[in-house]
Design an enzyme around this catalytic site. Structure first.
Site, mmCIF file in Angstrom:
data_model
loop_
_atom_site.group_PDB
_atom_site.id
_atom_site.type_symbol
_atom_site.label_atom_id
_atom_site.label_comp_id
_atom_site.label_asym_id
_atom_site.label_seq_id
_atom_site.Cartn_x
_atom_site.Cartn_y
_atom_site.Cartn_z
ATOM 1 N N ASP A 148 3.980 -6.026 3.501
ATOM 2 C CA ASP A 148 3.683 -4.951 4.443
ATOM 3 C C ASP A 148 4.636 -5.086 5.629
ATOM 4 O OD1 ASP A 148 2.357 -2.826 5.788
ATOM 5 O OD2 ASP A 148 0.396 -3.525 5.110
ATOM 6 N N ASP B 9 5.797 2.022 6.944
ATOM 7 C CA ASP B 9 4.520 1.350 6.719
ATOM 8 C C ASP B 9 3.752 2.188 5.705
ATOM 9 O OD1 ASP B 9 2.055 0.164 6.835
ATOM 10 O OD2 ASP B 9 1.622 0.718 8.904
ATOM 11 N N HIS C 227 3.549 2.931 13.117
ATOM 12 C CA HIS C 227 2.567 4.026 13.250
ATOM 13 C C HIS C 227 3.074 5.157 14.137
ATOM 14 C CE1 HIS C 227 -1.239 1.869 11.564
ATOM 15 N NE2 HIS C 227 -0.167 1.730 10.807
ATOM 16 N N GLU D 21 -5.279 1.542 2.494
ATOM 17 C CA GLU D 21 -5.111 0.352 3.344
ATOM 18 C C GLU D 21 -5.334 0.695 4.803
ATOM 19 O OE1 GLU D 21 -3.084 -2.641 5.885
ATOM 20 O OE2 GLU D 21 -2.709 -0.496 5.751
ATOM 21 N N GLU D 22 -4.803 1.844 5.211
ATOM 22 C CA GLU D 22 -4.824 2.201 6.639
ATOM 23 C C GLU D 22 -6.229 2.496 7.165
ATOM 24 O OE1 GLU D 22 -2.407 1.735 8.544
ATOM 25 O OE2 GLU D 22 -0.565 1.889 7.371
ATOM 26 N N HIS E 224 0.817 -1.224 0.000
ATOM 27 C CA HIS E 224 0.000 0.000 0.000
ATOM 28 C C HIS E 224 0.845 1.265 0.000
ATOM 29 C CE1 HIS E 224 0.071 0.995 4.454
ATOM 30 N NE2 HIS E 224 0.197 -0.303 4.607
HETATM 31 CO CO CO Z 1 -0.191 0.584 8.934
HETATM 32 ZN ZN ZN Z 2 0.766 -1.226 6.447
#
Ligand code: CO
Ligand code: ZN
Length: 331
Positions: free
Chosen positions: A217, A164, A303, A194-195, A63
C-alpha cells in the site's frame, strides 16, 4: 509499467463498486495463472505456485478500491449534497471534479464562507453537475462518484488520483509477471473496501487462511515543506512498515525484509506511521493470528486528487517483493 499505472489510476472504483477496476486487473493477470476467483465480497484472488518443502502459504494484498463520495440529497435547483467514502478531506475537494459511475461529471464547490481562511466542513460543500432542477438532474441519492483527474507523467515522478492503492496493484501485477519459481503457494489478493475499514481483506484472509501475510500500500512522507515529522521520503526506496496505528508488523518479518533488501542491495526505509493502517492488519488478526507485514510505496498528498509517487520506489518495491516470494521464508 507506466502504461499499466495510467490505466489503473484512470479507472473508476470507489469502495464497494470495484467492478470496472476488477475487470481491468483480471484482464492483466489472466495470462499468469489459471487459478483465479472472485469471492462474495468482490476480492479478486489469484493463486500462483505450489507449496514445496520449506515453502509457506502466503497472502499478499493490494486494494483495488479508492476514496470517493456518495450523494445524500438533491435540492430543488439540482445541487447535490454528499458524504464521503473513505478518508476524503474537505480542503482537497473544493474546485475538484468528480465522475459518477453512470458517466456524469460534476464540480465540487462551497457556500459563502464567513472567513476566507477557514476550512469548510462537508455540510458547506455541494456538487454542481450543470443542471437547473432536481427533476432534470440524472444523479440521485445513493449515486457514487470518484475524483476525476488525469494521470501526469513528470518523468521520474507520477501524479494521479488513486495511486492509493492502484500503485500497489501495479506492483503486484508486475511481480506476477516476473515470478518464475517459488517454493511458496502465493495468493495474490486484489482486495475491496479497504478505504472503509479493510473489509475485503478481512474476509479474504479468513478464506485463504495464510501462514504469512503481506500488504502493499502507500505511506505518506515527511519530506515536503513543513510536513509532519516522518522519516520516509519520496525516492529513498520502498518502506518496510514497522508500525502504523492499526498494527505492529511482525518483527521477524520486518527483519526478514530488511535482510533481503540488504542482500540484494536495494534501497529501503523503515516506516513508522502515526495514522492509518492497511490490509495487513486484517491478515494479522484473522483466525488465530498470522505473522504479517507491509511494503509501502512512499506517496505524497495521499487522499488528494494529485497523489505523487516515484518510479524508482515502485521498481525497487517490485524487486523486494519478488525476492521475498521466490525463496522459502524462515521466521
Ligand atoms: Co487510502
Ligand atoms: Zn491504501
Amino acid at each position: 509499467m507506466k502504461e499499466l499505472i495510467q490505466k489503473l489510476v484512470e479507472t473508476t472504483g470507489p469502495s464497494g463498486y470495484e467492478d470496472q477496476i476488477r475487470d481491468l486487473v483480471k484482464n492483466q493477470i489472466s495470462k499468469f495463472s489459471k487459478d483465479i476467483k472472485v469471492d462474495p465480497m468482490g476480492n479478486l484472488i489469484v493463486r500462483m505456485g505450489a507449496k514445496k518443502p520449506g515453502g509457506s502459504r502466503i497472502m499478499i494484498a493490494a486494494h483495488m478500491d479508492e476514496i470517493g463520495i456518495i450523494v445524500t440529497h438533491v435540492d430543488d435547483n439540482g445541487f447535490l449534497r454528499f458524504t464521503t467514502i473513505g478518508g476524503v478531506r474537505a480542503a482537497n475537494c473544493i474546485g475538484g471534479r468528480v465522475k459518477f459511475l453512470n458517466g456524469h461529471s460534476g464540480v465540487i464547490y462551497m457556500e459563502k464562507m464567513e472567513s476566507a481562511d477557514r476550512v469548510p466542513s462537508f455540510e458547506q460543500l455541494y456538487i454542481d453537475c450543470g443542471y437547473t432542477s432536481a427533476k432534470e438532474c440524472p444523479i440521485k441519492v445513493g449515486d457514487i462518484a470518484s475524483f476525476d483527474r488525469p494521470f501526469v507523467d513528470l518523468g521520474k515522478r507520477l501524479v494521479a488520483k488513486a495511486m492509493d492503492d492502484r500503485i500497489g496493484v501495479a506492483v503486484l501485477v508486475e511481480v506476477m509477471r516476473q515470478l518464475k519459481n517459488t517454493p511458496n503457494e502465493v495468493f495474490f489478493v486484489f482486495s475491496t473496501q479497504e478505504e472503509v475499514g479493510i473489509r475485503g481483506a478481512t474476509t479474504s484472509a479468513f478464506g485463504i487462511d495464510p501462514e504469512i501475510g503481506l500488504s502493499v500500500d502507500v505511506t505518506p512522507t515527511g519530506d515536503t515543506p513543513k510536513s509532519m515529522k516522518m522519516a520516509v521520503s519520496l525516492g529513498n526506496g520502498p518502506a518496510i512498515k514497522v508500525r502504523d496505528s492499526g498494527m505492529l508488523s511482525d518483527p521477524r518479518l520486518v527483519r526478514h525484509l530488511v535482510k533481503i533488501a540488504e542482500e540484494k542491495k536495494l534501497p529501503y526505509q523503515l516506516e513508522v506511521l502515526e495514522m492509518g493502517t492497511t490490509d495487513a492488519r486484517a491478515i494479522q488478526l484473522t483466525r488465530s493470528g498470522v505473522p504479517a507485514g507491509c511494503v509501502s510505496i512512499p506517496c505524497r498528498y495521499v487522499h488528494s486528487p494529485s497523489e505523487m509517487v516515484d518510479m524508482d520506489d515502485v521498481e525497487n518495491a517490485v524487486k523486494l517483493i519478488l525476492a521475498f516470494l521466490s525463496e522459502p521464508i524462515e521466521l
